[in-house]
Design a protein around this motif. Sequence first.
Motif, PDB file in Angstrom:
ATOM      1  N   GLY A   1      18.151  -6.309  -2.288  1.00  0.00           N
ATOM      2  CA  GLY A   1      18.257  -5.067  -3.064  1.00  0.00           C
ATOM      3  C   GLY A   1      17.318  -4.306  -3.331  1.00  0.00           C
ATOM      4  O   GLY A   1      17.346  -3.101  -3.591  1.00  0.00           O
ATOM      5  N   LEU A   2      15.646  -5.233  -3.533  1.00  0.00           N
ATOM      6  CA  LEU A   2      15.191  -4.085  -4.322  1.00  0.00           C
ATOM      7  C   LEU A   2      14.077  -3.020  -3.640  1.00  0.00           C
ATOM      8  O   LEU A   2      14.222  -1.996  -4.145  1.00  0.00           O
ATOM      9  CB  LEU A   2      14.377  -5.398  -4.743  1.00  0.00           C
ATOM     10  CG  LEU A   2      12.983  -4.795  -5.212  1.00  0.00           C
ATOM     11  CD1 LEU A   2      13.410  -4.393  -7.145  1.00  0.00           C
ATOM     12  CD2 LEU A   2      12.038  -6.381  -5.509  1.00  0.00           C
ATOM     13  N   LYS A   3      14.021  -3.130  -2.164  1.00  0.00           N
ATOM     14  CA  LYS A   3      13.813  -1.933  -1.337  1.00  0.00           C
ATOM     15  C   LYS A   3      14.530  -0.872  -1.544  1.00  0.00           C
ATOM     16  O   LYS A   3      13.754   0.047  -0.821  1.00  0.00           O
ATOM     17  CB  LYS A   3      13.159  -2.706  -0.134  1.00  0.00           C
ATOM     18  CG  LYS A   3      14.721  -3.677   0.373  1.00  0.00           C
ATOM     19  CD  LYS A   3      14.023  -3.638   2.014  1.00  0.00           C
ATOM     20  CE  LYS A   3      15.460  -4.313   2.932  1.00  0.00           C
ATOM     21  NZ  LYS A   3      15.661  -5.607   2.629  1.00  0.00           N
TER      22      LYS A   3
ATOM     23  N   CYS B   1       0.868  -1.318  -0.143  1.00  0.00           N
ATOM     24  CA  CYS B   1       0.169  -0.295   0.132  1.00  0.00           C
ATOM     25  C   CYS B   1       0.760   0.959  -0.145  1.00  0.00           C
ATOM     26  O   CYS B   1       0.111   2.573  -1.116  1.00  0.00           O
ATOM     27  CB  CYS B   1      -0.869  -0.022   1.704  1.00  0.00           C
ATOM     28  SG  CYS B   1      -2.259  -1.708   0.699  1.00  0.00           S
ATOM     29  N   HIS B   2       2.150   1.013   0.721  1.00  0.00           N
ATOM     30  CA  HIS B   2       3.071   2.232   0.379  1.00  0.00           C
ATOM     31  C   HIS B   2       3.795   2.915  -0.459  1.00  0.00           C
ATOM     32  O   HIS B   2       3.975   3.535  -1.456  1.00  0.00           O
ATOM     33  CB  HIS B   2       4.345   2.008   1.881  1.00  0.00           C
ATOM     34  CG  HIS B   2       2.895   2.289   3.194  1.00  0.00           C
ATOM     35  ND1 HIS B   2       3.769   1.349   4.109  1.00  0.00           N
ATOM     36  CD2 HIS B   2       2.206   1.830   3.961  1.00  0.00           C
ATOM     37  CE1 HIS B   2       2.839   1.003   5.624  1.00  0.00           C
ATOM     38  NE2 HIS B   2       1.796   1.397   5.046  1.00  0.00           N
ATOM     39  N   ALA B   3       4.156   1.524  -1.261  1.00  0.00           N
ATOM     40  CA  ALA B   3       4.709   1.150  -2.571  1.00  0.00           C
ATOM     41  C   ALA B   3       3.420   2.233  -3.460  1.00  0.00           C
ATOM     42  O   ALA B   3       4.574   2.812  -4.487  1.00  0.00           O
ATOM     43  CB  ALA B   3       4.914   0.014  -2.645  1.00  0.00           C
ATOM     44  N   ALA B   4       2.286   1.430  -3.527  1.00  0.00           N
ATOM     45  CA  ALA B   4       1.469   1.522  -4.106  1.00  0.00           C
ATOM     46  C   ALA B   4       1.102   3.668  -4.608  1.00  0.00           C
ATOM     47  O   ALA B   4       1.137   4.619  -5.506  1.00  0.00           O
ATOM     48  CB  ALA B   4       0.580   1.214  -4.081  1.00  0.00           C
TER      49      ALA B   4
ATOM     50  N   CYS C   1      10.689  -0.138 -10.427  1.00  0.00           N
ATOM     51  CA  CYS C   1      10.622  -0.926  -9.185  1.00  0.00           C
ATOM     52  C   CYS C   1      10.370  -0.994  -8.342  1.00  0.00           C
ATOM     53  O   CYS C   1       9.875  -1.999  -7.864  1.00  0.00           O
ATOM     54  CB  CYS C   1      12.292  -0.205  -8.611  1.00  0.00           C
ATOM     55  SG  CYS C   1      13.654  -0.120  -9.379  1.00  0.00           S
ATOM     56  N   LEU C   2       9.403   0.184  -7.898  1.00  0.00           N
ATOM     57  CA  LEU C   2       8.180   0.460  -7.014  1.00  0.00           C
ATOM     58  C   LEU C   2       6.818  -1.054  -7.192  1.00  0.00           C
ATOM     59  O   LEU C   2       6.306  -1.637  -6.563  1.00  0.00           O
ATOM     60  CB  LEU C   2       8.257   1.805  -7.109  1.00  0.00           C
ATOM     61  CG  LEU C   2       8.491   2.535  -6.092  1.00  0.00           C
ATOM     62  CD1 LEU C   2       8.049   4.230  -6.027  1.00  0.00           C
ATOM     63  CD2 LEU C   2       8.749   1.686  -4.723  1.00  0.00           C
ATOM     64  N   ILE C   3       6.798  -1.118  -8.750  1.00  0.00           N
ATOM     65  CA  ILE C   3       5.370  -2.205  -9.363  1.00  0.00           C
ATOM     66  C   ILE C   3       6.244  -3.390  -8.842  1.00  0.00           C
ATOM     67  O   ILE C   3       5.900  -4.106  -8.185  1.00  0.00           O
ATOM     68  CB  ILE C   3       5.388  -1.426 -10.652  1.00  0.00           C
ATOM     69  CG1 ILE C   3       4.766  -0.164 -10.867  1.00  0.00           C
ATOM     70  CG2 ILE C   3       4.477  -2.971 -10.707  1.00  0.00           C
ATOM     71  CD1 ILE C   3       4.583  -0.328 -12.174  1.00  0.00           C
ATOM     72  N   HIS C   4       7.370  -3.710  -9.506  1.00  0.00           N
ATOM     73  CA  HIS C   4       7.952  -5.114  -9.114  1.00  0.00           C
ATOM     74  C   HIS C   4       8.087  -5.323  -7.446  1.00  0.00           C
ATOM     75  O   HIS C   4       7.769  -6.727  -6.971  1.00  0.00           O
ATOM     76  CB  HIS C   4       9.658  -5.350  -9.857  1.00  0.00           C
ATOM     77  CG  HIS C   4      10.298  -6.276  -9.709  1.00  0.00           C
ATOM     78  ND1 HIS C   4       9.454  -7.271 -10.076  1.00  0.00           N
ATOM     79  CD2 HIS C   4      11.168  -6.430  -9.011  1.00  0.00           C
ATOM     80  CE1 HIS C   4      10.549  -9.128  -9.615  1.00  0.00           C
ATOM     81  NE2 HIS C   4      11.343  -7.789  -9.199  1.00  0.00           N
ATOM     82  N   TYR C   5       8.355  -4.551  -6.890  1.00  0.00           N
ATOM     83  CA  TYR C   5       8.366  -4.915  -5.421  1.00  0.00           C
ATOM     84  C   TYR C   5       7.287  -5.037  -5.144  1.00  0.00           C
ATOM     85  O   TYR C   5       6.988  -6.267  -3.948  1.00  0.00           O
ATOM     86  CB  TYR C   5       9.324  -3.311  -4.770  1.00  0.00           C
ATOM     87  CG  TYR C   5       8.930  -3.450  -2.774  1.00  0.00           C
ATOM     88  CD1 TYR C   5      10.316  -4.103  -2.250  1.00  0.00           C
ATOM     89  CD2 TYR C   5       7.968  -3.190  -2.263  1.00  0.00           C
ATOM     90  CE1 TYR C   5       9.744  -4.385  -0.680  1.00  0.00           C
ATOM     91  CE2 TYR C   5       8.340  -3.188  -1.293  1.00  0.00           C
ATOM     92  CZ  TYR C   5       9.009  -3.487  -0.806  1.00  0.00           C
ATOM     93  OH  TYR C   5       8.997  -3.600   1.272  1.00  0.00           O
ATOM     94  N   THR C   6       6.323  -4.224  -5.188  1.00  0.00           N
ATOM     95  CA  THR C   6       4.969  -4.415  -4.868  1.00  0.00           C
ATOM     96  C   THR C   6       4.269  -6.072  -5.107  1.00  0.00           C
ATOM     97  O   THR C   6       2.936  -6.585  -4.458  1.00  0.00           O
ATOM     98  CB  THR C   6       4.123  -3.123  -5.596  1.00  0.00           C
ATOM     99  OG1 THR C   6       4.114  -2.233  -5.283  1.00  0.00           O
ATOM    100  CG2 THR C   6       2.271  -3.009  -4.950  1.00  0.00           C
ATOM    101  N   VAL C   7       4.711  -6.371  -6.376  1.00  0.00           N
ATOM    102  CA  VAL C   7       4.404  -7.641  -6.592  1.00  0.00           C
ATOM    103  C   VAL C   7       4.679  -8.905  -6.245  1.00  0.00           C
ATOM    104  O   VAL C   7       3.988  -9.396  -5.644  1.00  0.00           O
ATOM    105  CB  VAL C   7       4.684  -7.011  -8.336  1.00  0.00           C
ATOM    106  CG1 VAL C   7       3.991  -8.764  -8.850  1.00  0.00           C
ATOM    107  CG2 VAL C   7       4.148  -6.723  -9.244  1.00  0.00           C
ATOM    108  N   GLN C   8       5.682  -8.712  -6.291  1.00  0.00           N
ATOM    109  CA  GLN C   8       6.496  -9.514  -5.078  1.00  0.00           C
ATOM    110  C   GLN C   8       5.993  -9.560  -3.349  1.00  0.00           C
ATOM    111  O   GLN C   8       5.916 -11.082  -3.155  1.00  0.00           O
ATOM    112  CB  GLN C   8       8.047  -8.892  -5.024  1.00  0.00           C
ATOM    113  CG  GLN C   8       8.763  -9.354  -6.472  1.00  0.00           C
ATOM    114  CD  GLN C   8       9.592 -10.811  -7.050  1.00  0.00           C
ATOM    115  OE1 GLN C   8       8.902 -11.921  -5.546  1.00  0.00           O
ATOM    116  NE2 GLN C   8       9.183 -10.701  -8.106  1.00  0.00           N
TER     117      GLN C   8
END
Length: 263
Positions: free
Chosen positions: A138-140, A53-56, A185-192
């Motif tokens: 690394g992603l975050k 939610c924070h990333a979105a 990067c944020l979208i990929h983080y959110t999906v994971q």
Amino acid sequence: MDSKGPSLYAPAGPSLDMSRSIEEESLVDGPLISADALHSAIRREFQTIPTPCHAALLSLLHVVFVVLSICLAVLCVLEFGQQEVCMSILGNVRGDSIIVFGKVCLWVLVLFFTACAQHHHSQARSRGYLRFYRQMQGLKHLPLSVHSTGNVLLLVVLAARLSTTVHTCMLLSILGIELLVALPCLIHYTVQVMRFNRARAAPDVSQEEHSHTYSVTNLPTETGFREGSSLEEVVEKQADLIEYLKQHNTLLSKRLLNLSAQH
């Protein structure tokens, strides 16, 4: 007297063994707890990570900031019309200064998001999800690195003292490239993280125990030393595993006492 001695003490051995076996069986004859009940009790301890939610929200703010920056730069900095409106809204403040101030505020939000994500991922690590923690390590931090790099480039452009048109174009180019890199990067983080929350998987140790129980061949686990792996990485994994096992044993003891009291 000699003939009666052995016959007198002979039955004591079997009776003593029988009483000892009864005492040992009484210790084991307590309420048995099925593995399914214990596993389901532990499975309910799964805690989701709330950072998607924070990333979105951060992604949405980033897009809005870039769009408003483009509109502000075109209308108020490059002065393609609407000068009176810009003067009435901004006053004596320059449009590019507003963009820079907004960029700083956005960087602070990204910094808060990274700290929040680090906190929640560290909690997941303490609950035994070591593989997921290392996968997202690394992603975050990547969005913060991208925005920090954008700040450095922005400082270079400000220090170069270019013409207004070139300065504005360079500023918008940096913001656009930053958006094209940070947003995926944020979208990929959110999906994971959403996949992790949806899977509700057991900790890594429980998964390894389950795979070893039903596997035919004994394959080496990731907690041991493999060829090509660094010793520092193996030691860090073992330290994480020991810390998790301590907490896991405490949780098991509490669950066993609660289930024993219920039975």
